[in-house]
Design an enzyme around this catalytic site. Structure first.
Site, PDB file in Angstrom:
ATOM      1  N   PRO A  97       0.836  -1.212   0.000  1.00 32.06           N
ATOM      2  CA  PRO A  97       0.000   0.000   0.000  1.00 32.06           C
ATOM      3  C   PRO A  97       0.868   1.259   0.000  1.00 32.06           C
ATOM      4  CG  PRO A  97      -0.654  -1.525   1.754  1.00 32.06           C
ATOM      5  CD  PRO A  97       0.630  -2.033   1.188  1.00 32.06           C
ATOM      6  N   GLU A  98       0.478   2.231  -0.818  1.00 29.99           N
ATOM      7  CA  GLU A  98       1.175   3.507  -0.871  1.00 29.99           C
ATOM      8  C   GLU A  98       0.227   4.592  -0.336  1.00 29.99           C
ATOM      9  OE1 GLU A  98       3.108   4.178  -4.699  1.00 29.99           O
ATOM     10  OE2 GLU A  98       3.223   2.031  -5.043  1.00 29.99           O
ATOM     11  N   HIS A 131      -5.250 -15.546   8.989  1.00 27.39           N
ATOM     12  CA  HIS A 131      -4.184 -14.553   9.173  1.00 27.39           C
ATOM     13  C   HIS A 131      -4.636 -13.306   9.937  1.00 27.39           C
ATOM     14  CE1 HIS A 131      -1.868 -17.002   6.466  1.00 27.39           C
ATOM     15  NE2 HIS A 131      -2.721 -16.809   5.484  1.00 27.39           N
ATOM     16  N   ARG A 148       1.469 -11.873   5.179  1.00 27.34           N
ATOM     17  CA  ARG A 148       2.933 -11.881   5.090  1.00 27.34           C
ATOM     18  C   ARG A 148       3.615 -11.333   6.336  1.00 27.34           C
ATOM     19  NH1 ARG A 148       4.737 -10.135  -0.812  1.00 27.34           N
ATOM     20  NH2 ARG A 148       6.706 -10.862   0.043  1.00 27.34           N
TER      21      ARG A 148
END
Ligand SMILES: [Zn+2]
Length: 278
Positions: free
Chosen positions: A2-3, A94, A113
């Protein structure tokens, strides 16, 4: 990863959905996401009973302000998702942290992750905890500057444009996707050195920078096939359909029909048009 536009989309959603809510209980499944804390209990103790008073953003960091004076810092890392949920909703794989509110509803932090993180700190300790925040460059959404100040800083850097756009100390929050899209919108190559730009080119770059980011936020960010980005409601963004170059290798340029090029440098891809970018 994400930016700025993705993190800003989540910030705006959080502002509407969780500000004013009080934390009833917190569950953490392991220490990975809350690794800065010494124990689950220590993390949970700083959140339970606290009311959320505001949500701000610094670069790619979300700062959730609490009425205790503390800040819950959230970084999504590569694949983190912050999702609004109801207690009866099925558990999601997760999920590392679940925050439940007294008014009902939950906030779940899901991160396959596990590069993302959450921690509670004080405003005074924030920059010691995350030293990069102290060095963060300007934020084109939060604190736009005049293009002339931008021009002075840009020219002084004498750096290739893509590297400069991605330098968090120069501009906060940009990564691979938006730097490529901004450079296409500006008609400038990734490897142009910043001091070679004409006044007109600098103005074009500044306009492309601000407009591309606003546009991407309007479209609720980019969700690519191989990426995990979701907004607070679990929905994908829509800006990927507007991409002019990113992940469009071999497809024809929307402006001139030439095939979009892909260049791989150090494991990172750069997408651009040979014809439209000089
Ligand atoms: Zn083109």
């Amino acid at each position: 990863m994400p930016e700025l536009p993705e993190v800003e989309t989540i910030r705006r959603d959080l502002e509407k959905e969780v500000v004013g809510k009080r934390v009833k209980s917190v569950e953490a499944t392991g220490m990975r996401t809350i690794r800065r804390h010494t124990s689950k209990k220590q993390f949970i103790g700083k959140l339970e009973g606290a009311k959320i008073t505001g949500v701000t953003r610094k670069g790619k960091y979300l700062l959730v302000r609490l009425d205790t004076g503390d800040i819950l810092v959230v970084h999504l890392g590569m694949s983190g998702q912050l999702l609004r949920a109801a207690p009866k909703d099925a558990p999601i794989k997760h999920t590392h942290v679940v925050i439940s509110f007294t008014q009902g509803g939950q906030l779940r932090f899901v991160d396959p992750r596990t590069f993302g993180e959450m921690f509670v700190t004080t405003p005074e300790a924030l920059e010691d905890d995350v030293p990069e925040l102290a060095e963060l460059g300007f934020d084109p959404i939060e604190e736009p500057m005049s293009w002339t100040v931008f021009a002075e800083r840009l020219v002084a850097k004498k750096t290739k444009l893509k590297a400069l756009l991605m330098d968090q100390k120069f501009i906060a929050g940009l990564g691979n996707i938006y730097s490529d899209e901004i450079l296409f919108a500006a008609g400038l190559r990734y490897d142009r050195s910043s001091e070679t730009l004409s006044t007109q080119e600098i103005r074009r770059l500044y306009r492309a920078l601000v407009e591309t980011l606003h546009d991407a936020i309007k479209h609720r960010g980019s969700s690519l096939a191989d990426e995990q980005y979701r907004d607070l409601f679990g929905e994908v963004g829509d800006f990927q359909s507007q991409h002019k170059v990113y992940a469009r290798e071999g497809e024809s340029c929307r402006r001139c029909r030439a095939p979009i090029q892909r260049l791989k440098v150090g494991g990172r891809s750069t997408f651009y048009c040979e014809q439209c970018q000089v």
